[in-house]
Design an enzyme around this catalytic site. Structure first.
Site, PDB file in Angstrom:
ATOM      1  CG  ASN A 216      -6.541  -0.502   1.636  1.00 31.94           C
ATOM      2  OD1 ASN A 216      -5.925  -0.073   0.668  1.00 31.94           O
ATOM      3  ND2 ASN A 216      -5.955  -0.998   2.710  1.00 31.94           N
TER       4      ASN A 216
ATOM      5  CB  CYS B   3      -0.944   0.002   1.204  1.00 39.06           C
ATOM      6  SG  CYS B   3      -2.056  -1.403   1.228  1.00 39.06           S
TER       7      CYS B   3
ATOM      8  CG  HIS C 117      -2.890   3.659   2.192  1.00 33.88           C
ATOM      9  ND1 HIS C 117      -3.558   3.283   1.043  1.00 33.88           N
ATOM     10  CD2 HIS C 117      -2.901   2.566   3.010  1.00 33.88           C
ATOM     11  CE1 HIS C 117      -3.953   2.024   1.157  1.00 33.88           C
ATOM     12  NE2 HIS C 117      -3.579   1.571   2.346  1.00 33.88           N
TER      13      HIS C 117
HETATM   14  N1  ACO Z   1     -17.896  -8.210  10.396  1.00 31.48           N
HETATM   15  C1  ACO Z   1     -18.309  -8.520  11.635  1.00 31.48           C
HETATM   16  N2  ACO Z   1     -17.470  -8.897  12.616  1.00 31.48           N
HETATM   17  C2  ACO Z   1     -16.161  -8.945  12.326  1.00 31.48           C
HETATM   18  C3  ACO Z   1     -15.650  -8.638  11.049  1.00 31.48           C
HETATM   19  C4  ACO Z   1     -16.585  -8.274  10.056  1.00 31.48           C
HETATM   20  N3  ACO Z   1     -16.209  -7.954   8.801  1.00 31.48           N
HETATM   21  N4  ACO Z   1     -14.314  -8.791  11.056  1.00 31.48           N
HETATM   22  C5  ACO Z   1     -13.976  -9.166  12.295  1.00 31.48           C
HETATM   23  N5  ACO Z   1     -15.088  -9.257  13.062  1.00 31.48           N
HETATM   24  C6  ACO Z   1     -15.199  -9.650  14.467  1.00 31.48           C
HETATM   25  C7  ACO Z   1     -14.043 -10.500  14.933  1.00 31.48           C
HETATM   26  O1  ACO Z   1     -14.261 -11.844  14.631  1.00 31.48           O
HETATM   27  C8  ACO Z   1     -14.062 -10.232  16.402  1.00 31.48           C
HETATM   28  O2  ACO Z   1     -15.082 -10.986  16.986  1.00 31.48           O
HETATM   29  P1  ACO Z   1     -14.867 -11.632  18.439  1.00 31.48           P
HETATM   30  O3  ACO Z   1     -14.680 -10.478  19.362  1.00 31.48           O
HETATM   31  O4  ACO Z   1     -16.138 -12.394  18.655  1.00 31.48           O
HETATM   32  O5  ACO Z   1     -13.655 -12.483  18.327  1.00 31.48           O
HETATM   33  C9  ACO Z   1     -14.477  -8.767  16.499  1.00 31.48           C
HETATM   34  O6  ACO Z   1     -15.121  -8.450  15.251  1.00 31.48           O
HETATM   35  C10 ACO Z   1     -13.324  -7.811  16.704  1.00 31.48           C
HETATM   36  O7  ACO Z   1     -12.310  -8.140  15.773  1.00 31.48           O
HETATM   37  P2  ACO Z   1     -10.980  -7.324  15.713  1.00 31.48           P
HETATM   38  O8  ACO Z   1     -10.089  -7.869  14.647  1.00 31.48           O
HETATM   39  O9  ACO Z   1     -10.434  -7.195  17.106  1.00 31.48           O
HETATM   40  O10 ACO Z   1     -11.536  -5.921  15.262  1.00 31.48           O
HETATM   41  P3  ACO Z   1     -10.833  -4.540  15.335  1.00 31.48           P
HETATM   42  O11 ACO Z   1     -11.554  -3.652  16.232  1.00 31.48           O
HETATM   43  O12 ACO Z   1      -9.333  -4.661  15.501  1.00 31.48           O
HETATM   44  O13 ACO Z   1     -11.079  -4.000  13.860  1.00 31.48           O
HETATM   45  C11 ACO Z   1      -9.886  -3.735  11.791  1.00 31.48           C
HETATM   46  C12 ACO Z   1     -10.535  -4.724  12.748  1.00 31.48           C
HETATM   47  C13 ACO Z   1     -10.958  -2.798  11.254  1.00 31.48           C
HETATM   48  C14 ACO Z   1      -9.282  -4.506  10.640  1.00 31.48           C
HETATM   49  C15 ACO Z   1      -8.815  -2.950  12.565  1.00 31.48           C
HETATM   50  O14 ACO Z   1      -7.916  -3.825  13.233  1.00 31.48           O
HETATM   51  C16 ACO Z   1      -8.040  -2.054  11.687  1.00 31.48           C
HETATM   52  O15 ACO Z   1      -8.506  -1.027  11.277  1.00 31.48           O
HETATM   53  N6  ACO Z   1      -6.778  -2.411  11.400  1.00 31.48           N
HETATM   54  C17 ACO Z   1      -5.957  -1.678  10.488  1.00 31.48           C
HETATM   55  C18 ACO Z   1      -5.626  -2.561   9.397  1.00 31.48           C
HETATM   56  C19 ACO Z   1      -6.053  -2.068   8.046  1.00 31.48           C
HETATM   57  O16 ACO Z   1      -6.714  -1.078   7.846  1.00 31.48           O
HETATM   58  N7  ACO Z   1      -5.614  -2.847   7.094  1.00 31.48           N
HETATM   59  C20 ACO Z   1      -5.904  -2.571   5.762  1.00 31.48           C
HETATM   60  C21 ACO Z   1      -4.905  -3.201   4.913  1.00 31.48           C
HETATM   61  S1  ACO Z   1      -3.328  -2.799   5.350  1.00 31.48           S
HETATM   62  C22 ACO Z   1      -2.943  -1.372   4.711  1.00 31.48           C
HETATM   63  O17 ACO Z   1      -3.561  -0.799   3.893  1.00 31.48           O
HETATM   64  C23 ACO Z   1      -1.712  -0.811   5.243  1.00 31.48           C
END
Ligand code: ACO
Length: 325
Positions: free
Chosen positions: A281, A109, A251
């Site tokens: 993204n 990215c 980004h």
């Molecule tokens: N829909 C519903 N529930 C979901 C989903 C979904 N799509 N995805 C995960 N969950 C659930 C999980 O299973 C978990 O459930 P549990 O508590 O019963 O185990 C719960 O939601 C929380 O999951 P987490 O992974 O802890 O969620 P988090 O609050 O960390 O959010 C996210 C996830 C949005 C990906 C966050 O970590 C984030 O923004 N990370 C940054 C990474 C990113 O943006 N990457 C993009 C690509 S990389 C790049 O561009 C550099």
């Protein structure tokens, strides 16, 4: 280096959060509240090089530069059509940029910012007078559509800029990497081959099933720490203050990341335009797609100074500065 023109291309098919909730166990409320994403564009048969070429043609038209005048094409991508030939060479053929040297650059990215910094170094050396820098990715073909944690985040697209040399003193850019954190964000290839036909076939099937995997929270922590740092760094080495920056083009991974960066920099969120709600993204394409939108909507005015900052797999991160002409 001057950005003479911008262009972008998004495939026609739109998939909303509600559409996704019919494929995996998710819902619009979860996706939009955690990421800001409402919909994404997904390719239906178009290749990465076709999207890249369409963005390139639009940027060249905007810049009023002919394909024959282009001397360098860099395509930032992690989802090229093939390993060989490079996507940049395919773009060259498609648009008729017969005099250009062409290669791909892989920095996930952060790819567009790394490609911009690379092209800037070539132009500053006097080796080339103008360049086409393209960010193009089709993450839909490498995503695991059964993994709700990743499949809701991405979209396909391409964006391009035309760069030309200028006599004015340029800005210094920053590129950083931390390979020790590579496991946080992966797209594995399986290149282990065996001459036995059957094993080779299995190996190719494995290769086709390469998928993105991610430690979302580690990536989140990395982004909200490193992006403000690299912005401070690029301002410092160029002797600029935050007040001299018109807007920050980050980004477009996640609204919460953009908000956290604005907060850490103590800058108003209005200086951080976002379009991730419409596209998700788009990896290396996100910054040039947003630049093109800001350009077309006249949000960027002549003389505006902008900071572009990327972050992604590798891990990699970097920042560039440009003055809008
Ligand atoms: N829909 C519903 N529930 C979901 C989903 C979904 N799509 N995805 C995960 N969950 C659930 C999980 O299973 C978990 O459930 P549990 O508590 O019963 O185990 C719960 O939601 C929380 O999951 P987490 O992974 O802890 O969620 P988090 O609050 O960390 O959010 C996210 C996830 C949005 C990906 C966050 O970590 C984030 O923004 N990370 C940054 C990474 C990113 O943006 N990457 C993009 C690509 S990389 C790049 O561009 C550099």
């Amino acid at each position: 280096m001057e950005i003479r023109g911008t262009g972008s291309y998004l495939p026609g098919k739109i998939i909303t959060n509600d559409d996704l909730s019919e494929v995996v166990d998710t819902n619009d409320e979860w996706i939009s509240s955690r990421t800001g994403i409402c919909q994404r564009h997904i390719s239906e048969g178009e290749t990465t090089s076709e999207m890249a070429a369409k963005a390139a043609v639009a940027a060249l038209e905007d810049a009023e530069v002919s394909p024959e005048e282009v001397e360098l094409i860099i395509v930032a991508t992690m989802t090229g059509d093939e390993a060989m030939p490079g996507t940049a060479c395919k773009v060259q053929k498609e648009i008729g940029a017969v005099h250009a040297a062409c290669f791909d650059l892989s920095a996930a990215c952060t790819g567009f910012v790394f490609a911009l910094n690379t092209a800037n170094a070539y132009l500053a050396s006097g080796m080339y007078r103008n360049a086409l820098v393209i960010g193009a990715d089709m993450v839909s073909k490498v995503i695991d559509w059964t993994d709700r944690a990743t499949c809701v985040l991405f979209g396909d697209g391409a964006g391009a800029v035309v760069l030309t040399c200028t006599d004015k003193k340029g800005y210094r850019f920053i590129s950083h990497s931390d390979g020790s954190m590579g496991n946080a964000l992966m797209l594995e290839h399986h290149y282990d081959r065996n001459l036995e036909t059957e094993q080779r076939r299995l190996s190719i099937e494995q290769s086709a099933s390469s998928k993105v995997s991610m430690d979302g929270q580690a990536v989140f922590r990395f982004a909200v720490r490193r992006v403000p740092q690299v912005i401070e760094e690029v301002l410092c080495i160029n002797g600029l203050s935050r007040e001299e920056i018109g807007c920050y083009v980050l980004h477009q991974a996640n609204q919460r990341i953009v908000e956290a960066v604005a907060k850490r920099l103590k800058e108003p969120l209005e200086k951080f335009p976002m379009n991730l709600q419409n596209y998700g993204n788009t990896s290396s394409a996100s910054i040039p797609i947003l630049l093109n939108e800001l350009d077309q909507s006249k949000r960027l005015k002549t003389g505006d100074r902008i900071v572009m900052a990327g972050f992604g797999g590798g891990l990699t991160w970097g920042a560039s500065i440009a003055e809008w002409i």
